[in-house]
Enzyme design. Sequence first.
Site, mmCIF file in Angstrom:
data_model
loop_
_atom_site.group_PDB
_atom_site.id
_atom_site.type_symbol
_atom_site.label_atom_id
_atom_site.label_comp_id
_atom_site.label_asym_id
_atom_site.label_seq_id
_atom_site.Cartn_x
_atom_site.Cartn_y
_atom_site.Cartn_z
ATOM 1 N N GLY A 1 58.276 34.867 43.407
ATOM 2 C CA GLY A 1 59.633 34.350 43.599
ATOM 3 C C GLY A 1 59.737 32.907 43.136
ATOM 4 O O GLY A 1 60.693 32.514 42.451
ATOM 5 N N TYR B 1 42.067 44.605 52.107
ATOM 6 C CA TYR B 1 41.852 43.749 50.932
ATOM 7 C C TYR B 1 42.129 44.526 49.649
ATOM 8 O O TYR B 1 42.928 44.105 48.813
ATOM 9 C CB TYR B 1 40.418 43.236 50.963
HETATM 10 P P1 NAD Z 1 37.671 31.500 49.355
HETATM 11 O O1 NAD Z 1 37.793 32.186 50.680
HETATM 12 O O2 NAD Z 1 36.721 30.378 49.233
HETATM 13 O O3 NAD Z 1 39.088 30.998 48.852
HETATM 14 C C1 NAD Z 1 40.310 31.518 49.300
HETATM 15 C C2 NAD Z 1 41.196 30.351 49.718
HETATM 16 O O4 NAD Z 1 42.481 30.862 50.111
HETATM 17 C C3 NAD Z 1 40.632 29.575 50.910
HETATM 18 O O5 NAD Z 1 40.694 28.198 50.674
HETATM 19 C C4 NAD Z 1 41.550 29.998 52.061
HETATM 20 O O6 NAD Z 1 41.625 29.016 53.069
HETATM 21 C C5 NAD Z 1 42.861 30.231 51.326
HETATM 22 N N1 NAD Z 1 43.777 31.133 52.041
HETATM 23 C C6 NAD Z 1 43.491 32.308 52.655
HETATM 24 N N2 NAD Z 1 44.596 32.834 53.197
HETATM 25 C C7 NAD Z 1 45.619 31.967 52.905
HETATM 26 C C8 NAD Z 1 47.009 31.951 53.212
HETATM 27 N N3 NAD Z 1 47.590 32.928 53.932
HETATM 28 N N4 NAD Z 1 47.745 30.896 52.788
HETATM 29 C C9 NAD Z 1 47.181 29.885 52.083
HETATM 30 N N5 NAD Z 1 45.861 29.843 51.771
HETATM 31 C C10 NAD Z 1 45.101 30.880 52.175
HETATM 32 O O7 NAD Z 1 37.327 32.649 48.294
HETATM 33 P P2 NAD Z 1 37.088 32.578 46.720
HETATM 34 O O8 NAD Z 1 35.832 33.271 46.446
HETATM 35 O O9 NAD Z 1 37.290 31.212 46.212
HETATM 36 O O10 NAD Z 1 38.266 33.533 46.205
HETATM 37 C C11 NAD Z 1 39.422 33.026 45.563
HETATM 38 C C12 NAD Z 1 40.268 34.186 45.055
HETATM 39 O O11 NAD Z 1 39.514 34.931 44.102
HETATM 40 C C13 NAD Z 1 40.705 35.167 46.138
HETATM 41 O O12 NAD Z 1 42.022 35.586 45.884
HETATM 42 C C14 NAD Z 1 39.742 36.312 45.970
HETATM 43 O O13 NAD Z 1 40.304 37.547 46.394
HETATM 44 C C15 NAD Z 1 39.487 36.285 44.470
HETATM 45 N N6 NAD Z 1 38.184 36.906 44.166
HETATM 46 C C16 NAD Z 1 37.027 36.215 44.389
HETATM 47 C C17 NAD Z 1 35.808 36.841 44.116
HETATM 48 C C18 NAD Z 1 34.483 36.163 44.330
HETATM 49 O O14 NAD Z 1 33.446 36.801 44.148
HETATM 50 N N7 NAD Z 1 34.406 34.888 44.654
HETATM 51 C C19 NAD Z 1 35.793 38.163 43.643
HETATM 52 C C20 NAD Z 1 37.005 38.820 43.452
HETATM 53 C C21 NAD Z 1 38.195 38.180 43.700
#
Ligand code: NAD
Length: 324
Positions: free
Chosen positions: A104, A147
């Site tokens: 949005g 998820y």
């Molecule tokens: P992470 O948990 O370190 O980062 C996620 C961030 O989002 C955190 O800082 C958390 O506080 C914030 N967050 C969570 N819910 C929220 C909300 N409702 N509002 C605002 N902020 C919120 O994880 P990451 O590994 O850095 O992952 C980042 C993204 O990449 C995610 O979307 C994850 O699904 C995707 N991803 C990561 C991996 C991996 O292996 N690291 C693999 C597949 C997908």
Amino acid sequence: MSRIQRILVTGGAGFLGSHLCERLIEQQHDVICLDNFFTSQKVNVAHLLAQPNFELIRHDITQPIFLEVDEIYNLACPAAPGHYQYNPIKTMKTSMLGAIHTLGLAKRCRAKVLQASTSEIYGDPEVHPQTESYRGCVNPIGPRACYDEGKRAAETLFMDYERCHGMNVRIVRIFNTYGPRMHPYDGRVVSNFIRQALAGEPITLFGDGSQTRSFCYRDDLVEGILRMMNGPDDFRGPVNLGNPGEFTIRQLAELIIAMTGSKSEIVLRPLPDDDPVRRQPDISLARKQLDWQPQTSLEAGLEKTIAWFRGIHLEDYRAPTPNY
Ligand code: NAD
Ligand code: UDP
């Protein structure tokens, strides 16, 4: 359009988000980092706070937000199984409402918007390695569904906004990524094994350790995300981003024990429900469209990650959930 963009990174204080913010600031962009700090801490971006082109907003993406931006990277979502299963309903809201609010905002601002999707949308895959055309095998009512299905719904929303409103969207499907600044208590396999090995604690191997994953170093991954955002406008994805090197979890445990010189022993724990048996990205599409492929071997990436874990003080970290 000016070369300098106003860029929003949701989840920007997290493991991947904080590195993405760093790269964008180096490129002189105006960066807004939005985070509710559920699974991260301010320390991840503390070194950026003094930069005039960096701004930090504490906000939950399940609520709308009004900003003026040119590009959005939507990373806000708990990513570790223990984190996203802690409050599964909130996880689903974060994925779906987060996508709706991000889209949005992008629609109002006519911004380009990228979704951080995941290899989990393939579930426990029957096709190996996984190509983007594979539609996945997800248990819609299992513990990982909050998820997996949340991320699948977010992909649907991205493509529907593109079709209905002609928006410039991008989707990357990220495979297991590791590196410095992973939360030491996120319960993911690399952080758990390194923390356990350095403390001389038992290494918790789930199942018999024959399940596989393919591990990508964070710098390679962030480079792939940047290339996707800046790639051709007619390439929306989804595109797999990951390192095709496939290892069993037992191999990973043995490698980390050897590299840390740890005396830790491996102990077996039950395999969690719906834990995928095999996972390996086919990255032909990323190679072709983005001229991207990982540069960092597992050993080289683990070396940097282990060095980072040796340098932190665990007492500075609050476990986001009891699941680690
Ligand atoms: P992470 O948990 O370190 O980062 C996620 C961030 O989002 C955190 O800082 C958390 O506080 C914030 N967050 C969570 N819910 C929220 C909300 N409702 N509002 C605002 N902020 C919120 O994880 P990451 O590994 O850095 O992952 C980042 C993204 O990449 C995610 O979307 C994850 O699904 C995707 N991803 C990561 C991996 C991996 O292996 N690291 C693999 C597949 C997908
Ligand atoms: N795993 C393990 N011990 C741990 C944590 C995880 O054996 O302490 C296994 C887990 O069962 C899975 C793999 O390691 O098979 C990767 O788990 P992770 O939570 O890192 O990510 P996933 O790919 O399952 O989302």
